[in-house]
Design an enzyme around this catalytic site. Sequence first.
Site, mmCIF file in Angstrom:
data_model
loop_
_atom_site.group_PDB
_atom_site.id
_atom_site.type_symbol
_atom_site.label_atom_id
_atom_site.label_comp_id
_atom_site.label_asym_id
_atom_site.label_seq_id
_atom_site.Cartn_x
_atom_site.Cartn_y
_atom_site.Cartn_z
ATOM 1 N N HIS A 136 5.834 6.251 11.294
ATOM 2 C CA HIS A 136 5.231 6.089 9.959
ATOM 3 C C HIS A 136 4.226 7.230 9.810
ATOM 4 O O HIS A 136 3.012 7.043 9.859
ATOM 5 C CB HIS A 136 4.554 4.713 9.887
ATOM 6 C CG HIS A 136 4.174 4.268 8.512
ATOM 7 N ND1 HIS A 136 4.184 5.107 7.414
ATOM 8 C CD2 HIS A 136 3.764 3.050 8.053
ATOM 9 C CE1 HIS A 136 3.791 4.413 6.358
ATOM 10 N NE2 HIS A 136 3.538 3.179 6.711
ATOM 11 N N ARG B 213 11.703 3.910 3.059
ATOM 12 C CA ARG B 213 11.309 2.907 4.077
ATOM 13 C C ARG B 213 12.534 2.060 4.385
ATOM 14 O O ARG B 213 13.224 1.599 3.480
ATOM 15 C CB ARG B 213 10.179 2.029 3.567
ATOM 16 C CG ARG B 213 9.946 0.839 4.478
ATOM 17 C CD ARG B 213 8.688 0.099 4.167
ATOM 18 N NE ARG B 213 7.530 0.862 4.606
ATOM 19 C CZ ARG B 213 6.307 0.346 4.695
ATOM 20 N NH1 ARG B 213 6.086 -0.917 4.381
ATOM 21 N NH2 ARG B 213 5.299 1.082 5.106
ATOM 22 N N LYS C 154 25.102 -5.590 -3.512
ATOM 23 C CA LYS C 154 26.518 -5.773 -3.850
ATOM 24 C C LYS C 154 27.412 -5.074 -2.831
ATOM 25 O O LYS C 154 28.596 -4.894 -3.047
ATOM 26 C CB LYS C 154 26.804 -5.205 -5.244
ATOM 27 C CG LYS C 154 26.052 -5.899 -6.362
ATOM 28 C CD LYS C 154 26.511 -5.333 -7.702
ATOM 29 C CE LYS C 154 25.697 -5.906 -8.838
ATOM 30 N NZ LYS C 154 26.000 -5.221 -10.105
ATOM 31 N N ARG D 34 0.802 -1.216 0.000
ATOM 32 C CA ARG D 34 0.000 0.000 0.000
ATOM 33 C C ARG D 34 0.838 1.270 0.000
ATOM 34 O O ARG D 34 0.607 2.183 -0.785
ATOM 35 C CB ARG D 34 -0.890 0.055 1.258
ATOM 36 C CG ARG D 34 -2.140 -0.731 1.187
ATOM 37 C CD ARG D 34 -2.494 -1.186 2.593
ATOM 38 N NE ARG D 34 -1.500 -2.165 2.997
ATOM 39 C CZ ARG D 34 -1.657 -3.469 2.833
ATOM 40 N NH1 ARG D 34 -2.771 -3.928 2.365
ATOM 41 N NH2 ARG D 34 -0.699 -4.322 3.157
ATOM 42 N N THR D 35 1.803 1.350 0.912
ATOM 43 C CA THR D 35 2.524 2.604 1.083
ATOM 44 C C THR D 35 3.299 2.961 -0.193
ATOM 45 O O THR D 35 3.221 4.083 -0.681
ATOM 46 C CB THR D 35 3.473 2.510 2.295
ATOM 47 O OG1 THR D 35 2.708 2.119 3.438
ATOM 48 C CG2 THR D 35 4.149 3.831 2.574
HETATM 49 C C1 NCD Z 1 2.481 -1.012 8.267
HETATM 50 C C2 NCD Z 1 3.969 -0.803 8.226
HETATM 51 O O1 NCD Z 1 4.654 -1.196 7.291
HETATM 52 O O2 NCD Z 1 4.430 -0.214 9.184
HETATM 53 N N1 NCD Z 1 1.831 -1.125 7.046
HETATM 54 C C3 NCD Z 1 1.637 -0.046 6.235
HETATM 55 O O3 NCD Z 1 2.514 0.736 5.984
HETATM 56 N N2 NCD Z 1 0.405 0.136 5.737
HETATM 57 C C4 NCD Z 1 2.062 -2.008 9.259
HETATM 58 C C5 NCD Z 1 2.554 -3.421 9.146
HETATM 59 O O4 NCD Z 1 3.483 -3.745 8.423
HETATM 60 O O5 NCD Z 1 1.972 -4.251 9.863
#
Ligand code: NCD
Length: 336
Positions: free
Chosen positions: A162, A132, A110, A82-83
């Site tokens: 987040h 991320r 690498k 999703r993100t």
């Molecule tokens: C979350 C995350 O990656 O922190 N998901 C997200 O970004 N929608 C929560 C999770 O991984 O459980």
Amino acid sequence: MSSAADAPRLVSAPGPLPASLQFNEEGRLRHLLSIEGLSRELITEILDTAESFASMNAQSVKKVPLLRGKTVVNLFFEASTRTRTTFELAAKRLSADVLNINISASATVKGESLLDTLRNLEAMYVDMFVVRHEASGAAHFIARHVAPHVSVLNAGDGRHAHPTQALLDMFTIRRHKGDFGALRVAIVGDILHSRVARSQIHALNILNTGEIRVIAPQSLLPAHVESLGVHVYNDIRAGLRDVDVVIMLRLQRERMEAGLLPSEHEFFQLYGLTQERLALAKPKCLVMHPGPANRGVEIDSRVADGPQSVILEQVTYGIAVRMAVMSMIMGGSVNP
Ligand code: NCD
């Protein structure tokens, strides 16, 4: 050049994570690294801006030229569905060029350090990194090292933060429930390892939420969690009573030490959200989940797909909220 071994060392020992790093000299948002440090006014401005993008996203033409000529790089060192995709769609709907770096196919495998990867991408005249990373503090680390014209958006760093997830969750709650002051919100499950929960708690506090509850076994709660301004419940039945919003969380196995967790079956027995438990909350209580949801572990399918669930709305609104943040940081005018 720094060695490959530098990367995990540098990002896993970030030192204090100053919220002030997010603002430029004029006090405008330059990076979005955490919810901490944002004012109520700024969060409200982001949510208001997202409202106009949400209306635009529902129309047949979903594009505005606010970020034309800008380049956004999605730098995802951890799995995401999703993100990553909603950040990509958000940037594209603002007319930016978007690069998705697939880390498993990049020079990181690498042995290239994070800093070297960054310098190389910067040499391509990038304007924004969406990052991320499994290490808490990674986005702050990158923000400290980028060129002055480059912005960094934190798309999840370890257990730490987040922020755009918390903002889209606030947007979803506000759309359905209006004023936060009158609300009782419960967050259930693996609070200890959840960057989402941490950011949500900060956002709910800044927005003056009536009552914030966390519901979890003691082993999945951070030490001194009460100091974040939440009420703690170990019993889900007591915790869900009369809440207006319930947010379920996934068990973050990838961040857990062995032995911390009961079996999935046992967890569901004790903390799973079932129809019978949801009936203890207010009749119109919203059911939320940042995804990915594990059905039969933290949530029953009948609840995840039921009439009170806004889980897919959260996904939809993620685009508008990310468009709002990107345009406020990089664009001039924010009216689409
Ligand atoms: C979350 C995350 O990656 O922190 N998901 C997200 O970004 N929608 C929560 C999770 O991984 O459980």
